[in-house]
Design an enzyme around this catalytic site. Structure first.
Site, PDB file in Angstrom:
ATOM      1  N   ASP A 288       1.099  -1.554   0.041  1.00 59.46           N
ATOM      2  CA  ASP A 288       0.081   0.722   0.176  1.00 59.46           C
ATOM      3  C   ASP A 288       1.188   1.315   0.108  1.00 59.46           C
ATOM      4  O   ASP A 288       2.206   1.394   0.048  1.00 59.46           O
ATOM      5  CB  ASP A 288      -0.888   0.081   1.037  1.00 59.46           C
ATOM      6  CG  ASP A 288       0.087   0.176   3.104  1.00 59.46           C
ATOM      7  OD1 ASP A 288      -0.131   1.146   3.054  1.00 59.46           O
ATOM      8  OD2 ASP A 288       0.260  -0.794   2.714  1.00 59.46           O
TER       9      ASP A 288
ATOM     10  N   HIS B   6       1.281  -8.817  -3.783  1.00 62.24           N
ATOM     11  CA  HIS B   6      -0.331  -8.470  -3.413  1.00 62.24           C
ATOM     12  C   HIS B   6       0.830  -6.536  -3.108  1.00 62.24           C
ATOM     13  O   HIS B   6       1.291  -6.771  -1.774  1.00 62.24           O
ATOM     14  CB  HIS B   6      -0.534  -8.120  -1.932  1.00 62.24           C
ATOM     15  CG  HIS B   6      -2.177  -6.851  -1.800  1.00 62.24           C
ATOM     16  ND1 HIS B   6      -2.595  -7.626  -1.588  1.00 62.24           N
ATOM     17  CD2 HIS B   6      -1.692  -6.130  -0.464  1.00 62.24           C
ATOM     18  CE1 HIS B   6      -3.240  -6.422  -1.120  1.00 62.24           C
ATOM     19  NE2 HIS B   6      -2.651  -5.891  -0.233  1.00 62.24           N
TER      20      HIS B   6
END
Length: 549
Positions: A175, A489
């Site tokens: 992120d 991810h």
């Protein structure tokens, strides 16, 4: 931007091309092997002989009998170990196991880890926030536009509807948040990497922008993070440090320059403040030869925050409030110990030594075998242990030394007992691959104190495990080694329209021996993060040839 490593990409294509085929029953370190060190492969099908063959002419240069069968419950396998450590010739080779098949090609040579180190360390540059970044790897171009230029708002530190500069630093993981606590173990590990291996690292070109003229490229990248961390101190001069800088919730899979939600400085925490002190003290020490003025700025910031924590000895969690991003909540005893160690090593002042030794005396266990962002005690203990300053308590010093060596011995035994050479054994959890990498720090320090080939080989086994000698027979690092992850991810990798993921990133690994999934949505096992990356940088730096490209 410098281009001193362009040619090396072509040289290593045969090693890092994920399309290479191989028999998955033969599992070994796909980066290769150093000539004089141990070389092992794990074979998952019954066999009685193996051959090492020269890839250029298919001639057999070594034959041996594997050891086995050996069984390990966590993977529920019978395996055979092929040990070809007697092979010291340099070149490209492969293993042939009659009745099983042949492995992919691997290299033996002094520089087999150089390109991996370059790529993994350069991953930090590609994580930069607040600026455009670009790179070409294996002929594939990666780029992002300047991002998060509005960082950040101060509503959660009591200054509503007000913004101040919080730009820069590294995105923390898959992120786009930025977290002081996770920066702690990351920066601490990287500074120790510089301390322990700077003779090898000082001339290495990372092909990054010249954002810190006069600094070696390795320290230049660390300064980018330190520049941001200095902005995390509260503007009131109190010495408090915000725990993180993020939006209220995670973004979707968009490129960072498209992430336009408001981002905020969070409330302070005592752990973040202590980690800030340690990082700034280290920065002051290692940056001083290149910019004494900036080093003093770092030390002044550290001193201010240290005084604040001294006057506020209670543990202080940060308030998560409306944030749904990572919490990184952690008790602060280990962080305060580390802060005291770094302040003493940088300044030599008695107050910091006394603080450290009082805190160290409270720990029955001085060195941990299994450690990560929530426990940075090892960083403080190692700084104290290796310090050349006078005045250390002889009893504490001896306790730390003995325990570090015994912990390294335990890692060696665990790794030797593992059919895949994993020094963490059968422990699995979120980010355990990062811990496997970080264990090499304890092993390398043990080798400094008491040189022993077993420590070195165990560190190499950890690297080998991460690059293919594992249950899956695959590399855990994007774009490096055999069949690396294709779907980490990582929001950039998922949003940039390029099939191959951004290169050089270690994924976290399974929560058990057999549940890793190379699936983008599976953040539990397939996310990337700066702390895991730092451990891998340290691991590879120890075996980098140090050649300037």
């Amino acid at each position: 931007m410098k281009t001193c490593l362009i040619a090396i990409t072509i040289v290593f294509l045969s090693i890092i091309n994920p399309a290479l085929s191989a028999d998955s029953d033969i599992r070994l370190n796909s980066l290769g092997f150093l000539p004089k060190m141990e070389k092992k492969a794990t074979v998952t099908t019954e066999c009685s002989v193996f051959n090492v063959k020269n890839a250029s002419n298919n001639e057999t240069i070594y034959s041996g009998k594997p050891t086995g069968p050996l069984n390990q419950l966590d993977v529920d396998q019978d395996v055979w170990i092929a040990d070809f450590s007697e092979v010291t010739d340099e070149g490209k080779f492969y293993l042939e196991v009659p009745g099983v098949g042949r492995s992919f090609e691997f290299e033996i040579g002094d520089n087999v880890y150089d390109f991996a180190f370059y790529t993994v360390m350069r991953g930090f540059y590609l994580w930069r926030c607040g600026t455009a970044v670009k790179a070409t790897h294996n002929g594939i171009h990666y780029a992002q536009a300047p991002c998060h230029l509005e960082d950040a708002w101060q509503d959660y530190i009591g200054i509503e509807n007000s913004k101040r500069d919080g730009t820069g630093g590294w995105h923390d993981a898959g992120d786009y948040g930025k977290y002081t606590v996770n920066a702690g173990i990351t920066v601490g590990t990287l500074f120790l990497c510089w301390d322990h291996f700077q003779d090898k690292l000082k001339d290495i070109c990372l092909d990054i922008p010249d954002t810190a003229p006069g600094y070696p490229d390795f320290l230049k990248e660390l300064k980018w993070e330190i520049d941001w961390l200095l902005k995390m101190q509260y503007p009131d001069g109190s010495g408090k440090v915000s725990h993180k800088l993020t939006r209220l919730n995670f973004s979707g899979f968009i490129m960072p320059d498209k992430d336009n939600e408001k981002r905020y400085f969070s409330d302070w925490s005592s752990a973040a403040t202590a980690d800030f002190i340690a990082m700034m003290a280290m920065a002051a020490r290692y940056f001083k030869p290149y910019d004494a003025g900036y080093a003093q700025t770092c030390l002044d910031a550290a001193g201010n925050s240290y005084t604040f924590l001294k006057n506020n000895p209670e543990y202080k969690r940060f308030r998560q409030e409306k944030f749904k991003t990572g919490s990184y909540q952690t008790y602060d005893s280990d962080d305060r110990l580390w802060a005291a160690a770094e302040m003493w090593e940088t300044t030599g002042e008695e107050q910091y030594l006394k603080d450290f030794e009082e805190r160290a005396g409270r720990y029955n266990k001085k060195i941990d075998e299994d450690w990560n962002w929530s426990n940075v005690k090892n960083l403080g203990m190692i700084t104290y242990l290796l310090s050349k300053r006078e005045g250390k308590n002889a009893d504490i010093l001896e306790d730390v030394r003995k325990e570090l060596l015994s912990t390294a011995d335990s890692m060696v035994k665990t790794g030797n007992d593992s059919i895949y050479g994993r020094p963490l054994g059968s422990r699995y959890y979120w980010g355990c691959n990062g811990t496997v990498a970080a264990q090499t720090l304890v092993l390398q320090v043990a080798n400094k104190l008491s040189p022993n080939p077993a420590y070195v080989n165990s560190a190499l086994d950890a690297i080998g495990h991460l690059f293919g000698r594992n249950y899956y027979g695959r590399s855990y690092v994007t774009s490096l080694g055999h069949k690396p992850p294709l779907n980490p991810h990582d929001r950039r990798s998922g949003a940039d329209g390029v099939e191959q993921p951004w290169p050089g990133y270690l994924v976290g690994g399974g929560h058990s021996a057999r549940d890793w999934k190379d699936v983008q949505e599976n953040y539990r096992t397939n996310e990337i993060a700066i702390n895991w990356q730092a451990g891998l940088v340290y691991a590879l730096a120890g075996f980098n040839s140090g050649q300037s490209r």
